[in-house]
Enzyme design. Structure first.
Site, PDB file in Angstrom:
ATOM      1  N   TYR A 111       1.021  -1.208   0.221  1.00 43.44           N
ATOM      2  CA  TYR A 111       0.040   0.018  -0.081  1.00 43.44           C
ATOM      3  C   TYR A 111       0.826   1.315   0.005  1.00 43.44           C
ATOM      4  CZ  TYR A 111       0.340   2.329   4.551  1.00 43.44           C
ATOM      5  OH  TYR A 111       0.697   2.982   5.828  1.00 43.44           O
ATOM      6  N   PHE A 203      -2.612   0.814  12.863  1.00 42.12           N
ATOM      7  CA  PHE A 203      -2.509  -0.245  12.296  1.00 42.12           C
ATOM      8  C   PHE A 203      -1.197  -0.667  11.867  1.00 42.12           C
ATOM      9  CE2 PHE A 203      -2.506  -2.752   8.366  1.00 42.12           C
ATOM     10  CZ  PHE A 203      -3.130  -3.747   8.675  1.00 42.12           C
ATOM     11  N   ASP A 204      -0.479   0.142  11.268  1.00 39.47           N
ATOM     12  CA  ASP A 204       0.909  -0.165  10.786  1.00 39.47           C
ATOM     13  C   ASP A 204       1.725  -0.331  11.615  1.00 39.47           C
ATOM     14  OD1 ASP A 204      -0.468   2.033   8.896  1.00 39.47           O
ATOM     15  OD2 ASP A 204       1.475   1.923   7.806  1.00 39.47           O
ATOM     16  N   THR A 205       1.892   0.475  12.856  1.00 34.92           N
ATOM     17  CA  THR A 205       2.664  -0.093  14.052  1.00 34.92           C
ATOM     18  C   THR A 205       2.260  -1.305  14.567  1.00 34.92           C
ATOM     19  OG1 THR A 205       2.720   2.239  14.579  1.00 34.92           O
ATOM     20  CG2 THR A 205       3.478   0.729  16.282  1.00 34.92           C
TER      21      THR A 205
END
Length: 414
Positions: A111, A203-205
């Protein structure tokens, strides 16, 4: 069969899912991006058509936009082959990625942000280590050596502080958790997505912390990144959510809920068929741990004794011992985490919390030893007190090794 041959066989079994010609799906999460979306998709589409050697497709994930974003996305999908659109009824980048990535039939998913802040020449280096089987996840990093960024001091400071907090509380080894430029192999992503809970920016972390906790290999790509000031990020609200998320993931790790059923990589094996290897010894790890712990313990004990001796010129025994023990405990714990028990994967937060409990034990024992000695020898010198402190610290050190090895830095379950 030799250990080397078995290692090569295990490596082949693990890498049997190598992707010589993988399919790649690139997701663009959007919310009210009718202005930015056309330029993003046309630029990305042209780049992929000219420079991506693997089969690819683009998916626009619309997060319940209330402007013309969805309509614009569908018009562009009709214009640009290999582009499709997914509409969600709720906002959230994490929700969009979990939904689209979880349903993807591609071998590799990625993404990027709609503003294309990260230059696209980093895309193939992001995908390549996943296709080769070398890595499981790949992230663009604005903080890695070789990266180049153009952004204001406020955002630079916030980014560096946040990533420093992650490293301090979780012992993370990746440098940049929130760069909007990531990719993952879908064969390892599924079990991780089942454990992620955040629907927004954390969310990424969360995904990276869970991946690292489960022993996956994360590849970092230094990127060129230019800030787009037309952002949808609420910095204050996002920061608060991130701190709550870090605490939640720490609890998951402590309870075992962060473990995912993923295959583990085999131990490294020699590539050369005639390599001469040192004989494997079952005691090699414990020998390293004991030797390293003793060396660190000796230096820590000497350091504490020296600091205590210096502080006694101004402070009474209890305070001097407290400060010297606290300082050396922090340094000792970090040294043991990075050296003695480096293969345990224990984060800094858990390591220092566990060591904090042992710190209380050490403080009680060493202080009691010094006070008892002063009662027996009230006229004793500071040097004599220091010898008593050193002896009691040695006893505490032995107890600490056992407790650290069995509880704090226990090896991960296979």
């Amino acid at each position: 069969m030799t250990d080397t041959a078995r290692g090569r066989g295990a490596l082949r079994d693990f890498q049997r899912s190598e992707l010589p010609n993988p399919t790649v799906e690139i997701v663009i999460p959007v919310y009210n991006e009718e202005r930015a979306l056309p330029g993003c998709l046309r630029t990305l589409h042209a780049h992929l058509r000219e420079r991506m050697p693997f089969p690819w497709r683009i998916t626009v994930a619309d997060n319940a936009s209330v402007d013309r974003t969805l309509e614009v996305a569908r018009e562009l999908a009709a214009e640009l082959p290999g582009t499709n659109v997914v509409h969600l009824d709720r906002k959230g980048r994490g929700l969009a990625l979990r939904t689209v990535w979880g349903a993807s039939e591609a071998d590799i998913v990625a993404y990027m942000d709609v503003d294309l802040s990260t230059r696209l020449d980093g895309l193939l280096p992001l995908i390549a280590p996943l296709a080769s089987g070398h890595s499981d996840l790949a992230i663009g990093s604005r903080l890695a050596s070789g990266s180049r960024t153009v952004r204001g001091p406020r955002r630079e400071l916030i980014s560096r502080c946040y990533n420093a907090i992650i490293r301090l509380t979780h012992g993370a080894r990746f440098s940049d958790a929130q760069c909007g430029f990531k990719a993952a192999r879908t064969d390892v992503l599924g079990p991780l997505l089942e454990r992620t809970q955040d629907d927004a920016w954390f969310f990424d972390t969360e995904l990276l912390l869970l991946a690292e906790h489960n022993g996956l290999r994360i590849h970092e790509v230094p990127v060129d990144w230019v800030e787009d000031v037309d952002t949808r990020v609420d910095v204050v609200g996002t920061a608060a959510d991130d701190l709550r998320g870090l605490w939640r993931v720490a609890r998951m790790k402590a309870s075992g809920a962060a473990r995912a059923p993923l295959p583990r990589r085999p131990a490294p094996a020699a590539e050369h068929p005639d390599a001469v290897l040192a004989p494997a010894r079952a005691s090699s790890r414990i020998t390293w741990e004991v030797g390293c712990f003793v060396a660190i313990g000796v230096l820590s004990t000497a350091g504490q004794a020296l600091l205590y001796w210096l502080l006694r010129a101004w402070w009474p025994p209890m305070i001097a011992n407290l400060v010297s023990l606290l300082v050396l405990t922090v340094l000792n714990t970090e040294a043991n985490r990075r050296l003695t028990f480096r293969w345990s994967g224990t984060g800094a937060g858990r390591a220092h919390l566990g060591a904090g409990a042992l710190f209380l034990l050490g403080y009680v024992v060493t202080s009691a030893a010094v006070l008892l000695f002063r009662q027996v020898q009230p006229d004793a010198s500071a040097a004599a007190e220091t010898l008593v402190l050193t002896a009691s610290s040695a006893l505490v050190t032995a107890v600490r090794f056992v407790a650290l090895r069995l509880a704090v830095f226990r090896r991960p379950t296979p």
